[in-house]
Scaffold this active site. Sequence first.
Site, short mmCIF file in Angstrom:
data_model
loop_
_atom_site.label_atom_id
_atom_site.label_comp_id
_atom_site.label_asym_id
_atom_site.label_seq_id
_atom_site.Cartn_x
_atom_site.Cartn_y
_atom_site.Cartn_z
N GLU A 119 24.42 40.23 39.03
CA GLU A 119 24.00 39.14 39.70
C GLU A 119 23.02 38.20 38.55
O GLU A 119 22.22 38.35 38.05
CB GLU A 119 23.13 39.20 40.87
CG GLU A 119 22.86 37.88 41.42
CD GLU A 119 22.29 37.66 42.78
OE1 GLU A 119 22.46 38.74 43.56
OE2 GLU A 119 22.13 36.80 43.15
N GLU A 122 17.28 37.38 36.25
CA GLU A 122 16.48 36.32 36.66
C GLU A 122 15.41 35.79 35.53
O GLU A 122 14.82 36.86 34.88
CB GLU A 122 15.70 36.56 37.95
CG GLU A 122 14.99 35.46 38.46
CD GLU A 122 15.67 34.01 38.52
OE1 GLU A 122 16.71 33.75 39.19
OE2 GLU A 122 15.03 33.08 37.83
N ASP A 135 21.66 26.55 39.19
CA ASP A 135 21.16 25.24 39.27
C ASP A 135 22.10 24.15 38.84
O ASP A 135 22.86 24.44 37.90
CB ASP A 135 19.97 25.16 38.15
CG ASP A 135 18.93 26.27 38.48
OD1 ASP A 135 18.10 25.96 39.37
OD2 ASP A 135 18.69 27.04 37.49
N LYS A 187 21.96 15.48 36.81
CA LYS A 187 21.98 14.30 35.82
C LYS A 187 23.08 14.61 34.92
O LYS A 187 23.05 15.79 34.24
CB LYS A 187 20.66 14.03 35.16
CG LYS A 187 19.52 13.43 36.12
CD LYS A 187 18.21 13.27 35.41
CE LYS A 187 17.24 12.78 36.71
NZ LYS A 187 15.71 13.13 35.94
N ASP A 246 26.71 24.40 46.51
CA ASP A 246 26.58 23.37 47.44
C ASP A 246 26.70 21.99 46.98
O ASP A 246 26.50 21.14 47.50
CB ASP A 246 25.33 23.83 48.39
CG ASP A 246 24.15 23.33 47.66
OD1 ASP A 246 24.05 23.60 46.44
OD2 ASP A 246 23.01 22.98 48.19
N THR A 283 22.38 31.99 53.37
CA THR A 283 21.15 32.20 53.10
C THR A 283 20.38 31.08 53.97
O THR A 283 21.04 30.30 54.40
CB THR A 283 20.76 31.82 51.77
OG1 THR A 283 21.12 30.62 51.50
CG2 THR A 283 21.37 32.98 50.75
N GLU A 287 21.10 27.90 52.73
CA GLU A 287 22.54 27.46 52.79
C GLU A 287 22.52 26.93 54.41
O GLU A 287 23.26 26.12 54.51
CB GLU A 287 23.35 28.58 52.69
CG GLU A 287 24.88 28.38 52.55
CD GLU A 287 25.37 29.68 51.94
OE1 GLU A 287 24.78 30.50 51.72
OE2 GLU A 287 26.73 29.56 52.07
#
Length: 232
Positions: A54, A79, A129, A133, A165, A200, A203
């Site tokens: 993940e 992470e 992420d 921009k 999303d 989540t 979400e």
Amino acid sequence: MTRPIRSYVLRQGRISPAQRRALDELHERYGIEFRDAVLDPEAVYGRRAPLVLEIGSGMGETTAAIAAAQPDTDFLAVEVHAPGVGSLLRRIDSLGLSNLRVVRHDAVEVLARMIGDASLAAIHLFFPDPWPKKRHHKRRLVRPEFVTLAARKLAPAGILHAATDWPEYAEQMLAVLSAEPLLENAARGYAARPAHRPLTKFEHRGLALGHPVRDLVFRRRALGQEKTEDLV
Ligand SMILES: C[S@@+](CC[C@H](N)C(=O)[O-])C[C@H]1O[C@@H](n2cnc3c(N)ncnc32)[C@H](O)[C@@H]1O
């Protein structure tokens, strides 16, 4: 040497005392140090089982829920954010998960250095992420070079499952993943949310605000089945 463009910026964020303690006390048990050497999953998990990587596990709620629901599969979460790693270490400990370990490092380097080619059952990339921009788009993870690297690490029929999303990033993901010769779309266009990905809190909130969540599920082609036009 030029510095690679990273998909994150490390900020001196706030870390709670519990997360700090988890990093100090639990990392030795459930964390894996980054090394420039291919990982031996059998040595880490004490068995041979399908391995899922993940990327960007955040605070680890989804990661821990999926690992708890699939005890026959091993999971490696990657992470960079220290509070998130601390929080995930606490979850691993409190749920007693023997099939989930975490690396605190850049996932691109982990993929490139620590994961053997054709060795992963799946890669999860949930809500990376979006770098909205335009001048930051180069920081987005889902770009052709990353997708080629990820595809190479999947075993034949292994799955790359991404979710976002951010509609415009979803379109980019669909285009980049569809263009990768080693992958084929397991759905038509976007996929329905697979049952293993829990909804989540984040979400739920997004959906309530009308943000569409897109899942993308691509499968590694069997060797010798790369798109022929890409082989000539
Ligand atoms: C928007 S958050 C989503 C977290 C989680 N997947 C979720 O759905 O709640 C993206 C996460 O990816 C992490 N991240 C970004 N680039 C990364 C990289 N190259 N390696 C490891 N983690 C990364 C960030 O630190 C952040 O925690």
